[in-house]
Design a protein around this motif. Structure first.
Motif, PDB file in Angstrom:
ATOM      1  N   LYS A 160     104.182  38.617 -55.075  1.00  0.00           N
ATOM      2  CA  LYS A 160     105.527  38.494 -55.655  1.00  0.00           C
ATOM      3  C   LYS A 160     106.077  37.088 -55.453  1.00  0.00           C
ATOM      4  O   LYS A 160     106.772  36.554 -56.319  1.00  0.00           O
ATOM      5  CB  LYS A 160     106.475  39.518 -55.040  1.00  0.00           C
ATOM      6  N   LYS A 203     104.546  34.779 -58.067  1.00  0.00           N
ATOM      7  CA  LYS A 203     105.161  35.032 -59.371  1.00  0.00           C
ATOM      8  C   LYS A 203     106.533  34.365 -59.444  1.00  0.00           C
ATOM      9  O   LYS A 203     106.875  33.746 -60.456  1.00  0.00           O
ATOM     10  CB  LYS A 203     105.285  36.533 -59.610  1.00  0.00           C
ATOM     11  N   ALA A 204     107.329  34.463 -58.395  1.00  0.00           N
ATOM     12  CA  ALA A 204     108.659  33.849 -58.372  1.00  0.00           C
ATOM     13  C   ALA A 204     108.569  32.327 -58.428  1.00  0.00           C
ATOM     14  O   ALA A 204     109.351  31.688 -59.139  1.00  0.00           O
ATOM     15  CB  ALA A 204     109.415  34.300 -57.123  1.00  0.00           C
ATOM     16  N   PHE A 221     106.156  30.453 -59.757  1.00  0.00           N
ATOM     17  CA  PHE A 221     105.755  30.044 -61.096  1.00  0.00           C
ATOM     18  C   PHE A 221     106.885  30.250 -62.106  1.00  0.00           C
ATOM     19  O   PHE A 221     107.033  29.470 -63.048  1.00  0.00           O
ATOM     20  CB  PHE A 221     104.476  30.744 -61.532  1.00  0.00           C
ATOM     21  N   ASP A 222     107.699  31.269 -61.899  1.00  0.00           N
ATOM     22  CA  ASP A 222     108.861  31.484 -62.765  1.00  0.00           C
ATOM     23  C   ASP A 222     109.852  30.329 -62.626  1.00  0.00           C
ATOM     24  O   ASP A 222     110.356  29.814 -63.629  1.00  0.00           O
ATOM     25  CB  ASP A 222     109.540  32.811 -62.414  1.00  0.00           C
ATOM     26  N   VAL A 223     110.110  29.906 -61.403  1.00  0.00           N
ATOM     27  CA  VAL A 223     111.030  28.790 -61.170  1.00  0.00           C
ATOM     28  C   VAL A 223     110.477  27.501 -61.778  1.00  0.00           C
ATOM     29  O   VAL A 223     111.216  26.733 -62.397  1.00  0.00           O
ATOM     30  CB  VAL A 223     111.316  28.615 -59.661  1.00  0.00           C
ATOM     31  N   GLU A 276     108.502  27.212 -64.356  1.00  0.00           N
ATOM     32  CA  GLU A 276     108.638  27.303 -65.812  1.00  0.00           C
ATOM     33  C   GLU A 276     110.082  27.045 -66.245  1.00  0.00           C
ATOM     34  O   GLU A 276     110.338  26.321 -67.200  1.00  0.00           O
ATOM     35  CB  GLU A 276     108.189  28.681 -66.286  1.00  0.00           C
ATOM     36  N   ARG A 277     111.029  27.616 -65.517  1.00  0.00           N
ATOM     37  CA  ARG A 277     112.442  27.408 -65.849  1.00  0.00           C
ATOM     38  C   ARG A 277     112.836  25.939 -65.667  1.00  0.00           C
ATOM     39  O   ARG A 277     113.596  25.385 -66.463  1.00  0.00           O
ATOM     40  CB  ARG A 277     113.329  28.295 -64.995  1.00  0.00           C
TER      41      ARG A 277
END
Length: 67
Positions: free
Chosen positions: A11, A14-15, A17-19, A21-22
């Motif tokens: 998790k 995933k967090a 990589f999300d940051v 991308e944003r």
């Protein structure tokens, strides 16, 4: 963002990589350098993202905000 130990590695990754991308989207960035002690747990970065040396973080941040 919650710490690695609190989320678990899957998790947390995933967090992170999300940051990333944003961040790339918001700043329209072509190059994101990720540093820190836990980056050794990350692999398979998207295009324009790479591991960086923590010692260069201050200099890079300074260059970002200096006209």
């Amino acid at each position: 963002m919650k710490r690695l130990e609190e989320r678990g590695e899957k998790k947390w990754r995933k967090a992170v990589f999300d940051v990333i991308e944003r961040l790339q989207t918001a700043l329209e960035s072509t190059d994101v350098v990720v540093g820190g002690g836990n980056t050794k747990l990350l692999e398979n970065f998207s295009a324009g993202t790479r591991h960086g040396d923590d010692m260069a973080a201050f200099a890079g941040g300074f260059r970002l905000w200096t006209p």
